[in-house]
Enzyme design. Sequence first.
Site, short mmCIF file in Angstrom:
data_model
loop_
_atom_site.label_atom_id
_atom_site.label_comp_id
_atom_site.label_asym_id
_atom_site.label_seq_id
_atom_site.Cartn_x
_atom_site.Cartn_y
_atom_site.Cartn_z
N GLU A 1 -35.58 28.60 4.11
CA GLU A 1 -35.20 29.81 3.52
C GLU A 1 -33.99 30.36 3.90
O GLU A 1 -32.89 31.13 3.62
CB GLU A 1 -36.28 30.68 3.22
CG GLU A 1 -35.99 31.90 2.46
CD GLU A 1 -36.96 32.99 2.46
OE1 GLU A 1 -38.19 32.78 3.25
OE2 GLU A 1 -36.98 34.09 1.89
N ARG B 1 -46.34 27.75 12.95
CA ARG B 1 -47.77 28.69 12.61
C ARG B 1 -48.77 27.77 11.71
O ARG B 1 -49.75 28.09 11.68
CB ARG B 1 -47.17 29.77 11.82
CG ARG B 1 -46.47 30.91 12.57
CD ARG B 1 -45.99 32.06 11.80
NE ARG B 1 -45.18 31.76 10.93
CZ ARG B 1 -43.64 31.64 11.22
NH1 ARG B 1 -43.30 31.58 12.49
NH2 ARG B 1 -43.04 31.29 10.32
P1 AMP Z 1 -39.67 27.02 3.07
O1 AMP Z 1 -39.02 25.52 3.53
O2 AMP Z 1 -38.34 27.75 2.37
O3 AMP Z 1 -40.57 26.78 1.92
O4 AMP Z 1 -39.85 27.83 4.26
C1 AMP Z 1 -41.30 27.58 4.72
C2 AMP Z 1 -41.50 27.53 6.47
O5 AMP Z 1 -40.69 28.69 6.73
C3 AMP Z 1 -42.72 27.82 6.74
O6 AMP Z 1 -43.22 26.92 7.75
C4 AMP Z 1 -42.80 29.40 7.09
O7 AMP Z 1 -43.53 29.40 8.39
C5 AMP Z 1 -41.29 29.91 7.16
N1 AMP Z 1 -40.91 30.92 6.49
C6 AMP Z 1 -40.17 30.93 5.27
N2 AMP Z 1 -39.96 31.91 4.83
C7 AMP Z 1 -40.74 32.93 5.40
C8 AMP Z 1 -41.07 34.22 5.48
N3 AMP Z 1 -40.48 35.07 4.40
N4 AMP Z 1 -42.06 34.85 6.06
C9 AMP Z 1 -42.47 34.02 7.17
N5 AMP Z 1 -42.34 32.61 7.40
C10 AMP Z 1 -41.48 32.05 6.47
#
Ligand code: AMP
Length: 173
Positions: free
Chosen positions: A98, A61
Site C-alpha cells: 500500500e 506483525r
Molecule cells: P498489502 O500488501 O497492501 O496488503 O499490505 C499488507 C501489509 O502491510 C501487512 O503486512 C500489514 O502489516 C501492512 N499494512 C498495510 N496497510 C496497513 C495499514 N493501513 N495499517 C497497518 N498495517 C498495514
Amino acid sequence: MGDLRMEDFIRNVPDFPKEGIQFKDITPLLGNPDALETAVKALSEPFRDAGIDAVVAIEARGFLLGAPVAMDLGIGLVPVRKAGKLPWHTYGVDYALEYGSATLEMHQDALKEGSRALIVDDVLATSGTMQATVELVEKCGGTVVGIAVLIELAFLKGRDKLTDYDLRSLIVY
Ligand code: AMP
C-alpha cells in the site's frame, strides 16, 4: 471475555507512516490478554480440522499472531521475511505495498512437498504482500489451504485478487 469486541483494541493512527495512510495499530490488542487470546482462537478456529501442516507468518506483525496460532493448532511456524534477513537458501518474490515496494523471501526447505499451509498476517490491504506469500508457499511445493488475517481493509479490494483461497478476516473496515 464473551462480549469482548476485538475492534475496540485496534487503534487507528492517521497519516502513519505517511500522509493518507490510516495505520491500524494492533499493539492495544497484543497488550490485552483477553483480546489477544480471543484473536488467536478466532484466527485458528476455522482451520482447526483442516489438516494444516504449517503456519506461514509474514514479517513482522504476522509473526506476533502466527506463532500463537501455530501453537494453538499444534503445528510449526514458517517465517516469510524481507530480503536479506533469512540465513539459508531462499526463494524470493517482488511485491507492491500500500506504501512502497519490496521483496519477500522464504527458506527453500521450509515446507515439505504437498505441505498444507495456513498463512497468517495482521492486515490485508492491497493484498500484494499476501499474493507474494502465496507464490512463495507454492514455489516451495506447499498448498495454501487458508489465509487468516486480523484486519481486512475491504475498500482496497485485496480480496478480489485472492478468490482462489479460503480467506478469513476477523475485523473488516
Ligand atoms: P498489502 O500488501 O497492501 O496488503 O499490505 C499488507 C501489509 O502491510 C501487512 O503486512 C500489514 O502489516 C501492512 N499494512 C498495510 N496497510 C496497513 C495499514 N493501513 N495499517 C497497518 N498495517 C498495514
